[in-house]
Design an enzyme around this catalytic site. Sequence first.
Site: not given
Ligand code: F6R
Length: 603
Positions: A2, A27, A75, A99-100, A479, A483, A486, A502, A598
Amino acid sequence: MCGIVGYVGDKEKKEILIDGLRELEYRGYDSAGIAVINSDTLTHFKAVGKLSNLEEKSSSFTSDGFGVAIGHTRWATHGKPNELNAHPHLGKKSYVVHNGIIENYTALKDELIDGGVEFLSQTDTEVIVHLFERELNSGKLAFEAFKATISKLHGAYATLLITKDEPDRIFFAKNGSPMLIGFGDNEVYFASSDTAVIGKADSVYYLEDGEYGFAKGDEVELYDIDGNRKDFTTIPLSGDKLSAQKDGFRFFMEKEIYEQSSVVVDTMMGRVLDKRIEFEEISEDFFDGIESIKICACGTSYHSALSASYLFERIAKIRCDVEIASEFRYKEPLLSSNTLFITISQSGETADTLEALKMAKRAGLKSLSICNVDNSSIVRESDAALLTRAGVEKGVASTKAFATQTLLLWMLSLYVAQKRGVVDSEFLESEIEALRKSPNSLKVESRLHDKIHRLSKRYLHGHGFFFIGRDIFFPLALEGALKLKEISYLHAEGYPAGEMKHGPIALADSELFTIALMPKTLLYDKIKSNVEELSARDTTILAISPEEFELADDFIKTESSSHVMLEFFEMMVVTQLLALEISVRLGNDVDMPRNLAKSVTVE
Ligand code: F6R
């Protein structure tokens, strides 16, 4: 997760809160709210969804003159994203934002309900304001009541509280979730990240875990975890907001994909020298006695960690294991003191990664973090840190963070190789030459973007995507799939190409889309046979390669390159643009995909 903003001072408070929350909205954006106490008057607004809804709801409200104010963008962790669950939470005469996660909130809530308190929300946060008012009602002054409240909370939190009993103060506490105090002109700001106060506060203090206190006017009283009054030194706040704007791109994610080619120049600056790699952040003897490396991270950062494991073992000849931080935390890992513990994190606030780091430190391991945010919790907790220098990343789907992390880890593997004396100068010089070409491999050519845009219309359905690659292109496949899922909400998996037969090949039919990463510099013939096996089962194939591949249904030609990492970066850009264009065609919110945040500061 948050976002939190707070303000004590004379200025128009609503504007300050909304401005700050706008910076933090990426966030979490399930709901938002603000509360203001202005000479004895309590006012609050809450709205579900994006911040614009809150702005609309509070449009006729102004809050000039001295007062205190707190705001929050949420969030959801406990309770649905609705107005009742939105912060600030209200008692009879006080408001709280948080937050938390308060881990013992159920027990606290039961106890308060037994005492006759009525709860309006399903959140863990609401217990804070009721606990506080219970302490006030028992005759304590506000600060004593606040101290008694936070002493009962278990878990990670950053919280701000205001009350009509002391209408000139904001009470604050931080434990596990990020929070800073900013100082301006006879005014005090609070925020969960400095982007919210850039351009407003001149200097900041980043709170440490266990710290709490209050701001009154422009004075702050700070106490440490043991309850001792603490002097603190602020640091100047630099940075401007322009770099955090979209610069004419449709989305932050798009802008960040285009930026990759320039930010990696910053990543290399002063570190990639003519004949060697240097990191002035690491002491000369930092790697002495280190026999192996363990890397912990989450999500995209985990994928860059996996890429690094190939580089460390191949280039630096040092053993490297990689673990997902949330798994590592509970597996009772066996750790030895000659292992260097590396954490990778864009935000530096990811709860699982931070906790993994703390565990490694308790076990006596030396730690190094690869991070994009200076002064973040992970950076502060580590023995040494290497900043990726990607600049603010706002798109929830990480792109330039991954590029800079991977590039930095490539540099680091060369640095370790240099230290261990396992590479000769000729090899180092050729790697440095390749490193210097990486900005070019990351450039987005309009011809390429147009082609991906046109192709993307053929990939909006089907029953799933397999991104396949071998060796270091396997983490890239992971990755690429992350992407896509997501931001498109389509099912996608990353798989080692050689592993398809397999099991997963059973899914193969014309509605299964395979995105094949086929570099020319690494195991081309091997991956070619894997893709042929899929083609024989009528799978729709999009091949990405410098080499024409006649069995592909669609083909994206990359440059012929002499270095595997240059192919890696070029293919990375293709997968990012593909995810972006598919998401745009599906009408999704590229920068704020559903259900995501984020910075994941909860477990
Ligand atoms: C995907 C993404 C997440 C972050 C993950 C770790 O696009 O952004 O998978 O990579 O939440 O976040 P950080 O790198 O901030 O520890």
